[in-house]
Design a protein around this motif. Sequence first.
Motif, PDB file in Angstrom:
ATOM      1  N   VAL B 303       0.844  -1.183   0.000  1.00  0.00           N
ATOM      2  CA  VAL B 303       0.000   0.000   0.000  1.00  0.00           C
ATOM      3  C   VAL B 303       0.885   1.240   0.000  1.00  0.00           C
ATOM      4  N   PRO B 304       0.679   2.140  -0.985  1.00  0.00           N
ATOM      5  CA  PRO B 304       1.488   3.362  -1.012  1.00  0.00           C
ATOM      6  C   PRO B 304       1.247   4.209   0.237  1.00  0.00           C
ATOM      7  N   GLU B 305       2.227   5.013   0.558  1.00  0.00           N
ATOM      8  CA  GLU B 305       2.139   5.901   1.715  1.00  0.00           C
ATOM      9  C   GLU B 305       0.861   6.746   1.661  1.00  0.00           C
ATOM     10  N   GLY B 306       0.124   6.770   2.753  1.00  0.00           N
ATOM     11  CA  GLY B 306      -1.045   7.646   2.828  1.00  0.00           C
ATOM     12  C   GLY B 306      -2.246   7.179   2.038  1.00  0.00           C
ATOM     13  N   ALA B 307      -2.307   5.884   1.697  1.00  0.00           N
ATOM     14  CA  ALA B 307      -3.477   5.376   0.978  1.00  0.00           C
ATOM     15  C   ALA B 307      -4.164   4.295   1.802  1.00  0.00           C
ATOM     16  N   ASN B 308      -5.399   3.951   1.444  1.00  0.00           N
ATOM     17  CA  ASN B 308      -6.109   2.842   2.072  1.00  0.00           C
ATOM     18  C   ASN B 308      -5.786   1.549   1.341  1.00  0.00           C
ATOM     19  N   VAL B 309      -5.866   0.461   2.059  1.00  0.00           N
ATOM     20  CA  VAL B 309      -5.570  -0.825   1.435  1.00  0.00           C
ATOM     21  C   VAL B 309      -6.692  -1.255   0.493  1.00  0.00           C
ATOM     22  N   LEU B 310      -7.933  -0.931   0.832  1.00  0.00           N
ATOM     23  CA  LEU B 310      -9.067  -1.478   0.094  1.00  0.00           C
ATOM     24  C   LEU B 310      -9.049  -1.138  -1.405  1.00  0.00           C
ATOM     25  N   PRO B 311      -8.946   0.149  -1.774  1.00  0.00           N
ATOM     26  CA  PRO B 311      -8.916   0.448  -3.209  1.00  0.00           C
ATOM     27  C   PRO B 311      -7.705  -0.168  -3.914  1.00  0.00           C
ATOM     28  N   VAL B 312      -6.585  -0.259  -3.211  1.00  0.00           N
ATOM     29  CA  VAL B 312      -5.384  -0.828  -3.829  1.00  0.00           C
ATOM     30  C   VAL B 312      -5.618  -2.307  -4.149  1.00  0.00           C
ATOM     31  N   LEU B 313      -6.195  -3.037  -3.192  1.00  0.00           N
ATOM     32  CA  LEU B 313      -6.503  -4.461  -3.398  1.00  0.00           C
ATOM     33  C   LEU B 313      -7.479  -4.640  -4.556  1.00  0.00           C
ATOM     34  N   LEU B 314      -8.531  -3.824  -4.561  1.00  0.00           N
ATOM     35  CA  LEU B 314      -9.551  -3.968  -5.598  1.00  0.00           C
ATOM     36  C   LEU B 314      -9.004  -3.619  -6.978  1.00  0.00           C
ATOM     37  N   ASN B 315      -8.159  -2.616  -7.047  1.00  0.00           N
ATOM     38  CA  ASN B 315      -7.541  -2.281  -8.330  1.00  0.00           C
ATOM     39  C   ASN B 315      -6.728  -3.435  -8.871  1.00  0.00           C
ATOM     40  N   GLU B 316      -6.107  -4.173  -7.948  1.00  0.00           N
ATOM     41  CA  GLU B 316      -5.257  -5.290  -8.339  1.00  0.00           C
ATOM     42  C   GLU B 316      -6.065  -6.482  -8.853  1.00  0.00           C
ATOM     43  N   TYR B 317      -7.213  -6.759  -8.208  1.00  0.00           N
ATOM     44  CA  TYR B 317      -7.927  -8.008  -8.496  1.00  0.00           C
ATOM     45  C   TYR B 317      -9.283  -7.849  -9.173  1.00  0.00           C
ATOM     46  N   THR B 318      -9.772  -6.630  -9.293  1.00  0.00           N
ATOM     47  CA  THR B 318     -11.061  -6.438  -9.966  1.00  0.00           C
ATOM     48  C   THR B 318     -10.919  -5.350 -11.024  1.00  0.00           C
ATOM     49  N   PRO B 319     -11.893  -5.235 -11.942  1.00  0.00           N
ATOM     50  CA  PRO B 319     -11.801  -4.197 -12.978  1.00  0.00           C
ATOM     51  C   PRO B 319     -11.839  -2.788 -12.374  1.00  0.00           C
ATOM     52  N   VAL B 320     -11.337  -1.854 -13.136  1.00  0.00           N
ATOM     53  CA  VAL B 320     -11.254  -0.464 -12.674  1.00  0.00           C
ATOM     54  C   VAL B 320     -12.625   0.070 -12.231  1.00  0.00           C
ATOM     55  N   TRP B 321     -13.646  -0.189 -13.069  1.00  0.00           N
ATOM     56  CA  TRP B 321     -14.952   0.387 -12.744  1.00  0.00           C
ATOM     57  C   TRP B 321     -15.508  -0.192 -11.451  1.00  0.00           C
ATOM     58  N   PHE B 322     -15.216  -1.467 -11.194  1.00  0.00           N
ATOM     59  CA  PHE B 322     -15.770  -2.070  -9.985  1.00  0.00           C
ATOM     60  C   PHE B 322     -15.093  -1.514  -8.737  1.00  0.00           C
ATOM     61  N   ALA B 323     -13.769  -1.395  -8.792  1.00  0.00           N
ATOM     62  CA  ALA B 323     -13.055  -0.791  -7.663  1.00  0.00           C
ATOM     63  C   ALA B 323     -13.609   0.594  -7.376  1.00  0.00           C
ATOM     64  N   ALA B 324     -13.857   1.353  -8.462  1.00  0.00           N
ATOM     65  CA  ALA B 324     -14.386   2.708  -8.279  1.00  0.00           C
ATOM     66  C   ALA B 324     -15.776   2.665  -7.662  1.00  0.00           C
ATOM     67  N   LEU B 325     -16.561   1.668  -8.051  1.00  0.00           N
ATOM     68  CA  LEU B 325     -17.925   1.552  -7.520  1.00  0.00           C
ATOM     69  C   LEU B 325     -17.908   1.288  -6.015  1.00  0.00           C
ATOM     70  N   VAL B 326     -17.009   0.405  -5.567  1.00  0.00           N
ATOM     71  CA  VAL B 326     -16.912   0.117  -4.140  1.00  0.00           C
ATOM     72  C   VAL B 326     -16.509   1.378  -3.373  1.00  0.00           C
ATOM     73  N   ILE B 327     -15.530   2.084  -3.926  1.00  0.00           N
ATOM     74  CA  ILE B 327     -15.075   3.301  -3.254  1.00  0.00           C
ATOM     75  C   ILE B 327     -16.190   4.346  -3.232  1.00  0.00           C
ATOM     76  N   ALA B 328     -16.950   4.418  -4.346  1.00  0.00           N
ATOM     77  CA  ALA B 328     -18.081   5.342  -4.378  1.00  0.00           C
ATOM     78  C   ALA B 328     -19.075   4.993  -3.283  1.00  0.00           C
ATOM     79  N   GLY B 329     -19.351   3.699  -3.142  1.00  0.00           N
ATOM     80  CA  GLY B 329     -20.280   3.256  -2.104  1.00  0.00           C
ATOM     81  C   GLY B 329     -19.784   3.625  -0.724  1.00  0.00           C
ATOM     82  N   ALA B 330     -18.489   3.403  -0.515  1.00  0.00           N
ATOM     83  CA  ALA B 330     -17.914   3.721   0.786  1.00  0.00           C
ATOM     84  C   ALA B 330     -17.946   5.224   1.045  1.00  0.00           C
ATOM     85  N   MET B 331     -17.627   5.999   0.002  1.00  0.00           N
ATOM     86  CA  MET B 331     -17.652   7.456   0.176  1.00  0.00           C
ATOM     87  C   MET B 331     -19.069   7.919   0.471  1.00  0.00           C
TER      88      MET B 331
END
Lengths: 71, 499
Positions: B303-331
Amino acid sequence: MTRVRIDYRWVAVFAILVTFAVPWFLWGDSRVFAGLPLWLWWHIGWMGLTAVVFHLFTRTAWDRGIVGEGR
Amino acid sequence: MVSALGIQLGVVGAYLVVALAVGLLAYRLTSRDAEDYYLAGRSIGTVVLLFTTFATLLSAFTFFGGPDLAYRAGPEWILVMGVMDGVLFAILWYVVGYKQWLVGRAHGYVTLGEMLGDRFGSTRLRAVVAGISLFWLFPYVMLQQMGAGEAIVGLTNGIVPYWAGAAGITVFMIAYVVIAGLRGVAWTDTLQGLFMLGVVWLAVGWVATAAGGPTALSNALATNKPEFLALGGGLYSPQFIISSAVTIAFGVAMFPQINQRFFVAKSGAVLKRSFALWPVLVVLLFVPAFILGTWAAGLGISVPEGANVLPVLLNEYTPVWFAALVIAGAMAAMMSSSDSMLLSGSSYFTRDLYRPFVNPDASEAREAWLARIGVALFATLTFVASLFRPGTLVSVGDTAFGGFAQMALPVIVALYWTKTTRTGMFAGILGSQAFYLAHVFVPAIEVGSMTLFGATYLTWDYALWGMALSAVLTVGVSAMTAAAPEENQSRFTDGLRAD
């Protein structure tokens, strides 16, 4: 004046529900079942049981300790 | 990369716009008087009440702080939050919540301070409760802005800076509260709660499939982080688990936005039904959210400095739009948390501080405008503070919860013990706050073999000692003092009727 009854059996039941939501007896245990630690499965099951007991509480003992009975 | 960024910002932006549209719709149905604005006219049903309270708990603390902690220290955080929220808080939902609902219905209270002020015949007590609540609300609102900033950094891999994420959510939450009031918040909370629940399970399914199934994931964990599979160890001592669960649960019950929910249910039956559903909902949400953080550790995600693990994990294992959707939901969930917090905070400010002390004859319209200006100002200040990032999400959250928890036992004593006196309340509330604040702000000092103002005494968190102190002071001082003539000792006991 209304008299509020405290039901110590329910107090005890709640205390047990709180205490064993963490499986202290599995401390240090690292056994895995179906991809998740065994202690996590205990927790999930215990929370299910808690929901059932809470439901029974709402059915049979709701208002206990809060609203008086003799009025 | 530009197109990925476009998708990420597009998905997040679109989601926030939908939430705003729902808010505007709700605004058209909301009448302007204060009870309606704050409490949606005491008319909230089971599903909405449950989700609105749940979504309020569902903040950056749970959604980003939790997975981060699970990533760094292991999945036992599920147990802490499970006991805390699913069992202890559910019991407080009855002991504090149902009682407050009955008392509030009988006497028309809208805030905790109002209720206590009336019972103890003291506007000063009312102001103290409101002031302390606003004080501890500050770091918790700030936490949401920190969470949003860190999530955006993780999602866009640092292309969008931290301050931009924090600023974005600030603007959005101010606009939202100012326009909609609680009815809007309650509706969108339900929407967001359901959305989050669905999306987080999809995320678990997706990551598990992409990484070869749960067994492969637990094997990876056994190889890379074997200590994570064993219960306890590292950060997680029994003292840590108990202290965290107890202080957070009692703190949550005193949170303005949660506590005010105790006044909004349409009927007692609504509280009853939500009570039993609580543990189930908690498991459904916390297990998948925190297990994702745990898996990330096993998979060796960095995980890069100052970032959350969740979006980083999702970017790695799921499509870009899905990771963004989860983050949108969380936001969105964080936004609804912040909305509720700001709204409750503003009612504490106008009803418990401004009206009694500054302008008792303020018109409804004036009060409503003042509340909105207050919200904007408060959120702006927390945004500025969030830029300094004084700690991790969990540490900032814990500090705020601990501060609220100091008030819980005096309030419970007052609700159930008619011999509680005004002096006892002041002693319990102010004494424990002084103790707690000293431990938050005074650096630890060694005196002989003992550490003063350190994190623990005899291995137990100072927040827990503060709570004990608050109870001892409230009961002890009440026992030694007589009730003032203005006190209404039977206020919380007589005239309560079940449905």
